[in-house]
Write an enzyme that holds these catalytic residues in place. Structure first.
Site, PDB file in Angstrom:
ATOM      1  N   LYS A   1      10.371 115.606  13.535  1.00  0.00           N
ATOM      2  CA  LYS A   1      11.450 115.061  13.254  1.00  0.00           C
ATOM      3  C   LYS A   1      11.236 113.956  14.482  1.00  0.00           C
ATOM      4  O   LYS A   1      11.973 112.165  14.075  1.00  0.00           O
ATOM      5  CB  LYS A   1      12.828 115.492  13.699  1.00  0.00           C
ATOM      6  CG  LYS A   1      13.074 116.945  13.095  1.00  0.00           C
ATOM      7  CD  LYS A   1      13.972 117.916  13.571  1.00  0.00           C
ATOM      8  CE  LYS A   1      14.328 118.528  12.582  1.00  0.00           C
ATOM      9  NZ  LYS A   1      15.980 119.865  13.755  1.00  0.00           N
TER      10      LYS A   1
ATOM     11  N   LYS B   1      12.462 122.249  -1.250  1.00  0.00           N
ATOM     12  CA  LYS B   1      13.203 122.650  -1.104  1.00  0.00           C
ATOM     13  C   LYS B   1      14.335 122.742  -0.532  1.00  0.00           C
ATOM     14  O   LYS B   1      14.841 121.589  -0.340  1.00  0.00           O
ATOM     15  CB  LYS B   1      12.629 123.965   0.453  1.00  0.00           C
ATOM     16  CG  LYS B   1      12.942 123.220   1.880  1.00  0.00           C
ATOM     17  CD  LYS B   1      13.024 124.164   2.746  1.00  0.00           C
ATOM     18  CE  LYS B   1      14.016 123.522   4.257  1.00  0.00           C
ATOM     19  NZ  LYS B   1      13.892 124.218   5.491  1.00  0.00           N
TER      20      LYS B   1
ATOM     21  N   LYS C   1      19.707 119.710   3.316  1.00  0.00           N
ATOM     22  CA  LYS C   1      20.321 118.512   3.065  1.00  0.00           C
ATOM     23  C   LYS C   1      20.268 117.111   2.988  1.00  0.00           C
ATOM     24  O   LYS C   1      20.814 116.386   3.290  1.00  0.00           O
ATOM     25  CB  LYS C   1      21.965 119.389   3.480  1.00  0.00           C
ATOM     26  CG  LYS C   1      22.847 119.950   3.517  1.00  0.00           C
ATOM     27  CD  LYS C   1      24.037 119.932   3.106  1.00  0.00           C
ATOM     28  CE  LYS C   1      25.096 121.446   2.365  1.00  0.00           C
ATOM     29  NZ  LYS C   1      25.779 121.591   3.206  1.00  0.00           N
TER      30      LYS C   1
HETATM   31  P1  AMP Z   1      18.652 124.861   8.364  1.00  0.00           P
HETATM   32  O1  AMP Z   1      19.039 124.000   7.237  1.00  0.00           O
HETATM   33  O2  AMP Z   1      17.173 123.919   7.896  1.00  0.00           O
HETATM   34  O3  AMP Z   1      18.050 124.750   9.255  1.00  0.00           O
HETATM   35  O4  AMP Z   1      18.344 126.272   8.331  1.00  0.00           O
HETATM   36  C1  AMP Z   1      19.372 127.234   8.176  1.00  0.00           C
HETATM   37  C2  AMP Z   1      18.265 129.203   7.288  1.00  0.00           C
HETATM   38  O5  AMP Z   1      17.998 128.467   6.589  1.00  0.00           O
HETATM   39  C3  AMP Z   1      16.471 128.585   8.142  1.00  0.00           C
HETATM   40  O6  AMP Z   1      16.567 129.987   8.422  1.00  0.00           O
HETATM   41  C4  AMP Z   1      15.889 128.475   7.317  1.00  0.00           C
HETATM   42  O7  AMP Z   1      14.688 128.986   6.790  1.00  0.00           O
HETATM   43  C5  AMP Z   1      16.819 128.693   5.522  1.00  0.00           C
HETATM   44  N1  AMP Z   1      16.764 127.707   4.685  1.00  0.00           N
HETATM   45  C6  AMP Z   1      17.039 126.692   4.351  1.00  0.00           C
HETATM   46  N2  AMP Z   1      16.813 126.130   3.353  1.00  0.00           N
HETATM   47  C7  AMP Z   1      16.110 127.067   2.417  1.00  0.00           C
HETATM   48  C8  AMP Z   1      16.114 126.547   1.337  1.00  0.00           C
HETATM   49  N3  AMP Z   1      15.987 125.993   0.650  1.00  0.00           N
HETATM   50  N4  AMP Z   1      15.840 127.906   0.691  1.00  0.00           N
HETATM   51  C9  AMP Z   1      15.688 129.183   1.676  1.00  0.00           C
HETATM   52  N5  AMP Z   1      16.248 129.292   2.804  1.00  0.00           N
HETATM   53  C10 AMP Z   1      16.533 127.493   3.618  1.00  0.00           C
END
Ligand code: AMP
Ligand code: TRP
Length: 344
Positions: free
Chosen positions: A124, A207, A210
């Site tokens: 980041k 993956k 957003k």
């Molecule tokens: P984040 O939006 O990256 O803060 O993710 C919040 C939670 O959702 C975390 O536990 C991530 O591991 C999970 N997560 C985010 N994107 C994905 C995805 N595309 N597939 C599976 N899990 C996800």
């Protein structure tokens, strides 16, 4: 019975803790299938604490009115998706000041080099450049360690990307215990299975996220059915015409099959069998319907909850009180062991 005493195991429930950032108006399908769905399952058999980590989200600059709405929207969606405030402790991180307080203590025990090795920080900060990287992003994993250690959590359900942060949490917990005596439970990561990774519908080898997408490949839980139907019907597919699971050769179809399987509860081979002899068009139509029908009641319930802010706030108050009772006890032990003098 022939006089034998039967011991009924009364094992205490394991403590689970996890957190999610309120950085958007809506969670996406990856957040649900990769994380929140497991939280819902775990609340039934564990003593589960779940927090909306608003302090972590401050590392991203957000307008106050947006931030307030996103915090409430996050809580409403978590409940609509199945978190039950009667079964788990659901709270907002900033409502329990012990998170910041233990965070500072742990900062004083973390090496600068150790924190510098966190890959999420490196990625980041490299993208943003050092002048636009806030110090809070550097100490982010230490605050996360405080979130976990405060509750004496045994298990921390997170995605693979959080593995290193859990390792740091364990190191800090062990370091404290060996310097000052047994104080913290050392947690294990409960890393979710690979199948739980949902990919972007337009770019099915990366993956669903957003931050790395135009949005056309991201299914937002709070979006209207028409929008999500359109996104699924426009999902990138692969060459060939059979609906078969093959992540290498057919990442687009495999991703849609993963989604279909997760939401219907059918395994992948059953899901594949549902579309034998059918083309991609029919398949995408069916996936769209499953997704939209699954999300309809979730969206409705979340919107309903958001109409009554006072009720949401009262649920959060109960959550904060339950969380605080555990957290303040841990913090008190920590201060005491380190030789801080309690206020008279
Ligand atoms: P984040 O939006 O990256 O803060 O993710 C919040 C939670 O959702 C975390 O536990 C991530 O591991 C999970 N997560 C985010 N994107 C994905 C995805 N595309 N597939 C599976 N899990 C996800
Ligand atoms: N860093 C986590 C993520 O981005 C969110 C988080 C903050 C968290 N505190 C936590 C996760 C404590 C588990 C436990 O997903």
């Amino acid at each position: 019975m022939d006089g034998k005493i039967i011991l009924v195991a009364n094992t205490p429930k394991e403590r689970v803790l996890s957190g999610i950032q309120p950085t958007h108006e809506s969670f996406h399908l990856g957040n649900y299938l990769g994380a929140i769905k497991q939280w819902v399952d775990l609340q039934n058999t564990n003593d589960a604490f779940y927090c909306v980590v608003d302090l972590h989200a401050l590392t991203v600059e957000t307008k106050p009115e947006d931030f307030k709405r996103r915090n409430l929207a996050s809580v409403a969606q978590l409940i609509a998706l199945g978190l039950d405030p009667e079964k788990c402790t659901l709270f907002i991180q900033s409502h329990v000041p012990a998170h910041n307080q233990l965070g500072w203590v742990l900062e004083c025990m973390t090496g600068f080099g150790e924190a510098s090795r966190m890959t999420q920080f490196k990625d980041k900060s490299q993208k943003a450049g050092s002048d636009r990287t806030v110090v809070g992003l550097f100490t982010y994993p230490i605050l996360q360690a405080a979130d976990i250690l405060l509750y004496q959590a045994n298990k921390v359900p997170v995605g693979e990307d959080q593995r290193q942060h859990i390792e740091l949490t364990r190191d800090l917990g062990q370091r404290f215990n060996s310097r000052f005596g047994e104080t913290f439970t050392i947690p294990e990561g409960y890393i979710l299975k690979a199948g739980a990774k949902i990919n972007d519908l337009q770019d099915p080898t990366s993956k669903m996220s957003k931050s790395s997408s135009s949005g056309a490949g991201v299914i937002e839980l709070m979006d209207a059915p028409e929008i999500n139907t359109k996104k699924i019907k426009s999902a990138v597919t692969d060459t060939g015409r059979d609906v078969t699971f093959d992540e290498k050769e057919k990442p687009g179809i495999s991703n849609l099959l993963t989604i279909y399987s997760a939401l219907t509860g059918k395994d992948i081979s059953q899901s594949q069998a549902d579309f034998e002899g059918k083309g991609y068009g029919d398949f995408k139509g069916a996936v769209a319907e499953v997704v939209v029908e699954y999300l309809r009641p979730v969206r409705e319930k979340a919107n309903e909850l958001l109409k009554d802010e006072a009720h949401l706030n009262s649920l959060l108050k109960i959550g904060a009180e339950k969380a605080e009772a555990v957290a303040s006890q841990t913090l008190k032990n920590v201060y005491d062991r380190m030789g801080l003098i309690p206020r008279g």
